[in-house]
Design a protein around this motif. Structure first.
Motif, short mmCIF file in Angstrom:
data_model
loop_
_atom_site.label_atom_id
_atom_site.label_comp_id
_atom_site.label_asym_id
_atom_site.label_seq_id
_atom_site.Cartn_x
_atom_site.Cartn_y
_atom_site.Cartn_z
N HIS A 39 50.06 34.52 44.72
CA HIS A 39 50.71 35.96 44.56
C HIS A 39 49.69 37.02 44.63
O HIS A 39 50.25 38.13 44.79
N CYS A 40 48.55 36.76 44.33
CA CYS A 40 47.62 38.07 44.10
C CYS A 40 46.64 38.28 45.31
O CYS A 40 46.23 39.42 45.58
N CYS A 43 45.89 40.25 48.51
CA CYS A 43 45.39 41.51 48.58
C CYS A 43 44.16 41.83 47.62
O CYS A 43 43.05 42.49 48.07
N HIS A 44 43.84 41.03 46.76
CA HIS A 44 42.99 41.09 45.64
C HIS A 44 41.85 40.06 46.09
O HIS A 44 41.72 39.17 45.30
N PRO A 51 42.03 46.84 44.91
CA PRO A 51 40.85 47.55 44.33
C PRO A 51 40.05 46.26 43.74
O PRO A 51 38.89 46.45 43.70
N MET A 67 46.74 42.53 34.36
CA MET A 67 47.41 41.51 35.17
C MET A 67 48.78 41.16 34.63
O MET A 67 49.95 41.56 35.37
N ARG A 70 51.09 44.50 34.51
CA ARG A 70 51.56 44.78 35.78
C ARG A 70 52.50 43.89 36.52
O ARG A 70 53.64 44.01 37.00
N MET A 71 52.35 42.54 36.05
CA MET A 71 53.49 41.65 36.54
C MET A 71 54.66 41.76 35.59
O MET A 71 55.90 41.63 36.14
N MET A 76 53.28 44.15 40.41
CA MET A 76 52.49 43.32 40.95
C MET A 76 53.14 41.85 40.92
O MET A 76 53.32 41.40 39.91
N PRO A 78 53.40 43.87 44.62
CA PRO A 78 54.39 45.10 44.78
C PRO A 78 55.61 44.59 45.36
O PRO A 78 55.71 43.47 46.22
N GLY A 227 48.18 43.60 52.64
CA GLY A 227 48.68 42.54 52.20
C GLY A 227 49.87 41.86 52.80
O GLY A 227 50.15 40.77 52.81
#
Ligand code: HEC
Length: 426
Positions: A39-40, A43-44, A51, A67, A70-71, A76, A78, A227
């Motif tokens: 799931h992350c 992008c990460h 970032p 993390m 934001r979840m 996150m 998004p 992403g």
């Protein structure tokens, strides 16, 4: 409910008790690495568009508090079109199941145990890059955005018309971006158009196309935001390109690296192509110019319904309306956009949700690749609505105080499109 109720009781009576029901806390190897990779990390990762690189256990431990925050906030990954609307290709990466967040939190509460590598359920890290590429187009030279638009500081919309080098018509069957200067590339929209329609410009410099895409909208074939996974058209289908057409990349640049004033970008796009397909795809821009968003309104919705007639008249002939099979949808608004919904109601009353979200994010626009296509036929109805937040408290608000906003191509004006990719069956 059956599960929740005893859990709530346990929590209420014994605040120190652990959440969840399993005897052993999740470990890095048993659950957490898989959750983060699924799931992350699209992008990460080191070459990713977000970032922080979250591909190692050390990084995840270091960032775990943030993390989780934001979840839990639903920020996150998004937000995307709601999973209970429809299933999309790659949806296992797009939205986060609630039990993944619970497992992550339990892992943190247990002191972030590594566990046994033999229990590993690690997932493969997905990237936005397309595999088995046949054709690549790329900006002719590295471009340094000018950022000279005072109405839109630190942003630039620049179009490059790129030659595909094929002498015969061909079909695109899959596409994905090659992002070069990650801190500069905000998103990309891919268009195809005849060379006669393209404005005169210096090919190396491209042209400023913030106001200048209207005529080309029908040639829009895909959009990419950080992403987004490569887009593969369904088996046997493709989008036809003529030898005298160009592939246009509309680059939306933003200044994500003010400390690197010399950073240049030479992004490109990869394609899989073939010389014949069973079904030719077309892009139908479905939307409206007719809205006007009141100043200050935090949730203004404009929607409209289209009922497909049984037939239409052309040169005195009665022509039956063909079926349109929808394979993909790219919902598009500008920065005030906050929600959208595309629903098909079939003649017999069956409702099919195609895309729907109350968390539209200009920074995370995707083309949704429907796992099950939706067929739209004569007598069926198509409902499309857009919702905007034109309040003073919207962080993306560009006017102080807010003003009434209507249709326009500029970022400080609005749009309401569902670009639908599909095929006609006569
Ligand atoms: C579609 C791309 C994408 C995916 C997938 C994604 N992120 Fe992010 N993430 C971003 C972007 C872009 C930023 C920077 C902007 C921001 O902070 O909102 C970011 C920033 C962050 C930050 C650091 C900023 C801060 O809050 O201090 C954390 C932590 C984070 N994401 C956690 C996660 C977690 C956890 C997941 C998976 C469950 C995830 N992200 C999935 C794009 C993504």
């Amino acid at each position: 409910m059956r599960f929740l109720f005893p859990m709530l009781l346990v929590v209420a009576c014994a605040p120190s008790a652990k959440k969840g029901e399993r005897a052993q806390a999740p470990t890095w190897h048993s659950d957490v690495q898989r959750i983060v990779d699924t799931h992350c990390t699209r992008c990460h990762q080191a070459e990713g568009t977000a970032p922080v690189d979250l591909t190692t256990r050390a990084a995840v431990e270091q960032w775990s508090d943030r993390m989780l925050e934001r979840m839990l906030a639903g920020e996150m990954p998004p937000p995307v079109s709601e999973p209970d609307c429809r299933d999309y290709v790659g949806s296992e990466h797009l939205s986060l199941p609630a039990d993944a967040v619970v497992a992550f939190e339990e892992w943190m509460d247990a002191g972030m145990p590594e566990g046994d590598p033999a229990d590993s359920t690690a997932a493969t890290i997905v990237t936005t890059e397309l595999s088995e590429v046949d054709l690549t187009v790329q900006l002719p030279i590295p471009h340094r955005p000018f950022f000279d638009d005072t109405r839109n500081p630190n942003n630039e919309y620049r179009c490059f018309a790129l030659e595909h080098g094929q002498d015969e018509p061909f079909f695109i069957t899959a596409l994905g971006p090659q992002i070069d200067a990650i801190p500069l590339v905000h998103h990309i929209v891919v268009y195809v158009d005849n060379i006669d329609d393209i404005p005169e410009h210096d090919p190396e410099e491209g042209w400023d196309c913030i106001d200048n895409m209207a005529g080309l909208d029908e040639g829009m074939i895909a959009g990419w935001a950080p992403g987004a996974l490569p887009f593969e058209f369904p088996e046997g289908t493709g989008y036809r390109i003529e030898p005298n057409e160009r592939i246009i990349l509309q680059m939306h640049y933003y200044d994500g690296a003010p400390d690197q004033p010399d950073l240049r970008d030479q992004s490109g796009y990869d394609f899989r192509i073939t010389d014949s397909v069973d079904t030719e795809l077309i892009m139908v821009p479905y939307g409206t110019y007719n809205f006007s968003i009141p100043a200050g309104d935090p949730a203004y919705t404009y929607g409209f319904e289209l009922e497909l007639p049984e037939s239409f008249e052309l040169d005195g002939l009665e022509i039956p309306v063909p079926d349109f099979t929808i394979y993909g949808v790219f919902p598009h608004m500008h920065v005030l956009g906050s929600g959208y919904e595309l629903t098909v109601t079939q003649e017999d009353g069956t409702e099919e949700c195609v895309v729907r979200s109350d968390k539209y994010d200009f920074n995370n626009q995707l083309t949704y690749d429907l796992k099950e296509p939706v067929v739209l036929g004569p007598g069926d109805k198509l409902w499309w609505s857009c919702t905007w937040d034109n309040s003073a408290t919207n962080p993306d608000q560009m006017f102080d105080p807010p003003v009434e906003i209507g249709y326009g191509e500029r970022t400080d004006q609005e749009m309401c499109w569902a670009f639908t990719l599909g095929a006609l069956t006569f």
